[in-house]
Design a protein around this motif. Structure first.
Motif, PDB file in Angstrom:
ATOM      1  N   TYR A  25     -12.541  -2.717  11.788  1.00 43.18           N
ATOM      2  CA  TYR A  25     -12.343  -4.072  11.307  1.00 43.18           C
ATOM      3  C   TYR A  25     -13.643  -4.691  10.820  1.00 43.18           C
ATOM      4  O   TYR A  25     -14.737  -4.200  11.083  1.00 43.18           O
ATOM      5  CB  TYR A  25     -11.762  -4.946  12.419  1.00 43.18           C
ATOM      6  N   GLU A  26     -13.495  -5.823  10.139  1.00 41.63           N
ATOM      7  CA  GLU A  26     -14.620  -6.664   9.725  1.00 41.63           C
ATOM      8  C   GLU A  26     -14.227  -8.129   9.955  1.00 41.63           C
ATOM      9  O   GLU A  26     -13.046  -8.476   9.906  1.00 41.63           O
ATOM     10  CB  GLU A  26     -14.923  -6.474   8.233  1.00 41.63           C
ATOM     11  N   ARG A  29     -10.554  -8.630   8.219  1.00 40.18           N
ATOM     12  CA  ARG A  29      -9.705  -7.593   7.634  1.00 40.18           C
ATOM     13  C   ARG A  29      -9.792  -6.322   8.465  1.00 40.18           C
ATOM     14  O   ARG A  29     -10.753  -6.123   9.214  1.00 40.18           O
ATOM     15  CB  ARG A  29     -10.102  -7.311   6.186  1.00 40.18           C
ATOM     16  N   VAL A  30      -8.777  -5.474   8.313  1.00 39.26           N
ATOM     17  CA  VAL A  30      -8.773  -4.173   8.994  1.00 39.26           C
ATOM     18  C   VAL A  30      -8.628  -3.074   7.956  1.00 39.26           C
ATOM     19  O   VAL A  30      -7.988  -3.250   6.912  1.00 39.26           O
ATOM     20  CB  VAL A  30      -7.647  -4.056  10.036  1.00 39.26           C
ATOM     21  N   HIS A  31      -9.224  -1.934   8.263  1.00 39.17           N
ATOM     22  CA  HIS A  31      -9.154  -0.756   7.399  1.00 39.17           C
ATOM     23  C   HIS A  31      -7.900   0.036   7.759  1.00 39.17           C
ATOM     24  O   HIS A  31      -7.736   0.465   8.904  1.00 39.17           O
ATOM     25  CB  HIS A  31     -10.401   0.113   7.583  1.00 39.17           C
ATOM     26  N   ASP A  35      -8.103  -2.811  -1.688  1.00 37.47           N
ATOM     27  CA  ASP A  35      -9.031  -1.713  -1.406  1.00 37.47           C
ATOM     28  C   ASP A  35      -8.788  -1.100  -0.022  1.00 37.47           C
ATOM     29  O   ASP A  35      -9.723  -0.777   0.713  1.00 37.47           O
ATOM     30  CB  ASP A  35     -10.487  -2.189  -1.515  1.00 37.47           C
ATOM     31  N   VAL A  64      -3.118  -6.562   0.829  1.00 37.23           N
ATOM     32  CA  VAL A  64      -3.940  -5.359   0.958  1.00 37.23           C
ATOM     33  C   VAL A  64      -4.752  -5.188  -0.316  1.00 37.23           C
ATOM     34  O   VAL A  64      -4.190  -5.126  -1.420  1.00 37.23           O
ATOM     35  CB  VAL A  64      -3.078  -4.111   1.211  1.00 37.23           C
ATOM     36  N   ARG A 107      -5.940  -8.115   4.716  1.00 31.92           N
ATOM     37  CA  ARG A 107      -6.857  -9.252   4.743  1.00 31.92           C
ATOM     38  C   ARG A 107      -6.195 -10.490   5.350  1.00 31.92           C
ATOM     39  O   ARG A 107      -5.034 -10.773   5.092  1.00 31.92           O
ATOM     40  CB  ARG A 107      -7.319  -9.587   3.322  1.00 31.92           C
ATOM     41  N   THR A 130       0.859  -1.183   0.000  1.00 32.59           N
ATOM     42  CA  THR A 130       0.000   0.000   0.000  1.00 32.59           C
ATOM     43  C   THR A 130       0.888   1.223   0.000  1.00 32.59           C
ATOM     44  O   THR A 130       1.957   1.216   0.626  1.00 32.59           O
ATOM     45  CB  THR A 130      -0.938   0.011   1.221  1.00 32.59           C
ATOM     46  N   ARG A 161      -7.602  -2.448   2.654  1.00 26.87           N
ATOM     47  CA  ARG A 161      -7.844  -3.335   3.795  1.00 26.87           C
ATOM     48  C   ARG A 161      -6.805  -4.443   3.815  1.00 26.87           C
ATOM     49  O   ARG A 161      -6.574  -5.097   2.793  1.00 26.87           O
ATOM     50  CB  ARG A 161      -9.250  -3.943   3.728  1.00 26.87           C
TER      51      ARG A 161
END
Length: 389
Positions: free
Chosen positions: A357-358, A366-368, A102, A100, A106, A2, A104
């Protein structure tokens, strides 16, 4: 990976390497993920050593940075073991992706808590170069035995005679809007319920252990519990979490086991929880006599805890967040966490400040990463504030 995080791209790179080493609690050998951390830390000149449990199994990696002036020690803690993958066919990407997409990061452990482990390593590296300016010291605990529920890394850290006991701990669980400053405690027990054995088709009526256990579950579910009281915002909670008994259709079982999990509060602690469960067992035995009395065996107990917002290290972390322009609320968590273990040792702890996170413990974890710079700045500011007085 990123390109918009500047120097913090290295944090994401390290976290990705950790995610690509599966470290599911109780399933995977923790050695590969610990080796990645050891290589990175030694490559950056940071002192580190492995901690072991009573069987000499590695359970954590510990980094210690001594300041040049006297003062208390503080600790950052992040787990590097993870929850299991679950149904891998339900994931839209491999659980060990470590990439990574988008914006995020993963993979399993991205949120809980390999990104935090990588971040804390970088904070330690930044402070190591200016240790002479600092008072006390900083420990970074990278726990490889957290998701088992045994908290072997934290236990080994506290039991190690060569460590300096920390004045407080900040635990790197994810979530940008809250700092967890407390949690309900727990009291857990296994309950053995007995009954008269026999044949299910017999003319003689026998109240089996499973039927008696079902009656006990009803008593426990109906048992009155107090509400929230005082400064602690949550009420206690009782849950029957398992029921094991019987072997077939034709045999009336003479034993059934249930598990009872009570989440405790300052106004309803372990003693009150045990009294309630034992009273329900006595009521069962009086109403439905059996060849043997019901047996209650306490399995685990942790105290509830809550830090005041002006108590360290909560004050340092909340103040640092405010200083970075964030509105972060102090929260008392319903589930217990490693802070309860630390509270039992008289060590105050915070938890739960990190990235959005999600899929935590679920599919597609995943984390933003957009907020990584501000999360880094908050922890760096909080630690520096504690180490400079």
């Amino acid at each position: 990976m990123t390109r918009d995080l500047g120097p913090l791209t290295a944090v994401v790179d390290l976290a990705g390497e950790l995610i690509r080493r599966p470290s599911r609690a109780g399933l995977d050998d923790p050695a590969p993920v610990l080796a990645v951390l050891e290589d990175w830390l030694t490559g950056h000149g940071l002192p580190c050593r492995r901690l072991h449990d009573g069987t000499r199994r590695p359970v954590a990696l510990l980094v210690e940075i001594a300041g040049g002036r006297p003062g208390p020690w503080w600790a950052l803690d992040a787990c590097v073991d993870t929850a299991p993958f679950g149904d891998e066919t339900a994931w839209s990407f491999p659980p060990t992706a470590g990439d990574v997409v988008d914006g995020r990061l993963r993979g399993r452990g991205a949120a809980d808590s390999k990104l935090a482990a990588a971040l804390f390593c970088h904070v330690a590296a930044e402070l190591h170069g200016r240790a002479d300016e600092l008072g006390g010291g900083l420990a970074v605990l990278l726990d490889a035995d957290e998701h088992t529920g045994g908290f072997g890394g934290a236990r080994a850290y506290l039991a190690d005679p060569d460590t300096v006991r920390p004045a407080g701990v900040m635990i790197g669980y994810p979530g940008l809007d809250e700092v967890v400053v407390g949690g309900r405690g727990l009291w857990r027990a296994g309950v053995a319920v007995h009954g008269a054995s026999g044949h299910s088709g017999s003319r003689r009526s026998a109240v089996g252990a499973v039927s008696r256990a079902a009656h006990l579950v009803r008593l426990l579910d109906a048992a009155p519990l107090p509400g929230a009281a005082g400064s602690f915002p949550l009420p206690p909670k009782l849950t029957v979490t398992y029921c094991h008994g019987g072997e077939g259709f034709s045999a009336v079982p003479d034993r059934c086991e249930i598990g009872v999990d009570v989440r405790t509060t300052p106004g309803f602690g372990a003693g009150a929880a045990e009294d309630l469960v034992r009273a329900a067992a006595s009521e069962l035995d009086a109403a439905l006599p059996a060849p043997r009395p019901t047996e209650v065996t306490a399995m685990a107990s942790w105290p509830p805890y809550r830090l005041a917002e002006d108590e360290e290290p909560a004050a340092a972390l909340l103040g640092a967040a405010a200083g970075q322009g964030l509105t972060v609320r102090a929260k008392t968590a319903g589930p217990s966490n490693i802070g309860n273990l630390l509270a039992a040792e008289g060590i105050p702890a915070t938890a739960g400040f990190g990235l959005p996170y999600e899929g935590l413990h679920g599919v597609d974890e995943r984390v933003h990463l957009a907020d990584l710079p501000v999360v880094h700045a908050v922890y760096r500011r909080a630690v520096l504030g504690l180490l400079t007085g």
